[in-house]
Design an enzyme around this catalytic site. Sequence first.
Site, PDB file in Angstrom:
ATOM      1  N   HIS A   1       0.845  -1.190   0.000  1.00 33.72           N
ATOM      2  CA  HIS A   1       0.000   0.000   0.000  1.00 33.72           C
ATOM      3  C   HIS A   1       0.885   1.245   0.000  1.00 33.72           C
ATOM      4  O   HIS A   1       2.109   1.149   0.172  1.00 33.72           O
ATOM      5  CB  HIS A   1      -0.954   0.000   1.212  1.00 33.72           C
ATOM      6  CG  HIS A   1      -0.262   0.028   2.541  1.00 33.72           C
ATOM      7  ND1 HIS A   1      -0.230  -1.039   3.401  1.00 33.72           N
ATOM      8  CD2 HIS A   1       0.434   1.016   3.167  1.00 33.72           C
ATOM      9  CE1 HIS A   1       0.442  -0.719   4.490  1.00 33.72           C
ATOM     10  NE2 HIS A   1       0.858   0.520   4.367  1.00 33.72           N
TER      11      HIS A   1
HETATM   12  P1  TYD Z   1      -2.212  -3.292   7.520  1.00 35.15           P
HETATM   13  O1  TYD Z   1      -1.881  -1.845   7.385  1.00 35.15           O
HETATM   14  O2  TYD Z   1      -3.008  -3.924   6.438  1.00 35.15           O
HETATM   15  O3  TYD Z   1      -0.888  -4.142   7.751  1.00 35.15           O
HETATM   16  P2  TYD Z   1       0.393  -4.339   6.819  1.00 35.15           P
HETATM   17  O4  TYD Z   1       0.468  -3.172   5.895  1.00 35.15           O
HETATM   18  O5  TYD Z   1       1.519  -4.424   7.771  1.00 35.15           O
HETATM   19  O6  TYD Z   1       0.250  -5.630   6.087  1.00 35.15           O
HETATM   20  O7  TYD Z   1      -2.943  -3.474   8.918  1.00 35.15           O
HETATM   21  C1  TYD Z   1      -3.417  -4.728   9.361  1.00 35.15           C
HETATM   22  C2  TYD Z   1      -4.662  -4.500  10.180  1.00 35.15           C
HETATM   23  O8  TYD Z   1      -4.391  -3.714  11.336  1.00 35.15           O
HETATM   24  C3  TYD Z   1      -5.752  -3.777   9.405  1.00 35.15           C
HETATM   25  O9  TYD Z   1      -6.995  -4.385   9.749  1.00 35.15           O
HETATM   26  C4  TYD Z   1      -5.730  -2.372   9.945  1.00 35.15           C
HETATM   27  C5  TYD Z   1      -5.220  -2.564  11.366  1.00 35.15           C
HETATM   28  N1  TYD Z   1      -4.438  -1.428  11.890  1.00 35.15           N
HETATM   29  C6  TYD Z   1      -5.010  -0.592  12.835  1.00 35.15           C
HETATM   30  O10 TYD Z   1      -6.173  -0.771  13.251  1.00 35.15           O
HETATM   31  N2  TYD Z   1      -4.263   0.446  13.322  1.00 35.15           N
HETATM   32  C7  TYD Z   1      -2.993   0.667  12.906  1.00 35.15           C
HETATM   33  O11 TYD Z   1      -2.329   1.625  13.390  1.00 35.15           O
HETATM   34  C8  TYD Z   1      -2.416  -0.195  11.908  1.00 35.15           C
HETATM   35  C9  TYD Z   1      -1.016   0.011  11.391  1.00 35.15           C
HETATM   36  C10 TYD Z   1      -3.184  -1.229  11.423  1.00 35.15           C
END
Ligand code: TYD
Length: 138
Positions: A54
């Site tokens: 992302h």
């Molecule tokens: P995501 O950003 O998709 O993880 P990565 O990019 O590391 O693969 O986040 C995973 C899950 O955690 C998603 O459901 C959103 C949640 N999340 C929060 O609620 N707060 C946060 O600060 C972060 C970073 C993620």
Amino acid sequence: MKSSVSDCVVLPLNKIHNRAGNITIVEGNKNVPFAVRRIYYLYDIPGGEARGGHAHKELQQLIVAASGSFTVLLDDGQNKKAVNLNRPDYGLMIIPGIWRELMEFSSGAICLVLASHNYEAGDYIRDYQEYKRFKNEH
Ligand code: TYD
């Protein structure tokens, strides 16, 4: 948006060493160029898994391999850069508008992330084609 992978630099952090070990201090607006609003960390990552995939519209982040190692693949829509992080006294700055993927996590790796804003789902771009459009439009 003009942000480029060449502006995502690895910053040396300080390290205070004594016989009982090391300490590294990160202070917002001091040795990282933003005020730190949020900290999170990735851990227990199964071998072979990738994360990220992302970009953010506004968020600035400093990414530190607090333990172990992993690779951050950065992409600004034109150029790509792979950065391997493997030391807790260095941090990778990711400026807004950069697509990133995290991969090649070593066993026991801890990816510590210092972020400039609280969590906002609307700040994410999770689709690569949408990201390309965003870069062209801004
Ligand atoms: P995501 O950003 O998709 O993880 P990565 O990019 O590391 O693969 O986040 C995973 C899950 O955690 C998603 O459901 C959103 C949640 N999340 C929060 O609620 N707060 C946060 O600060 C972060 C970073 C993620």
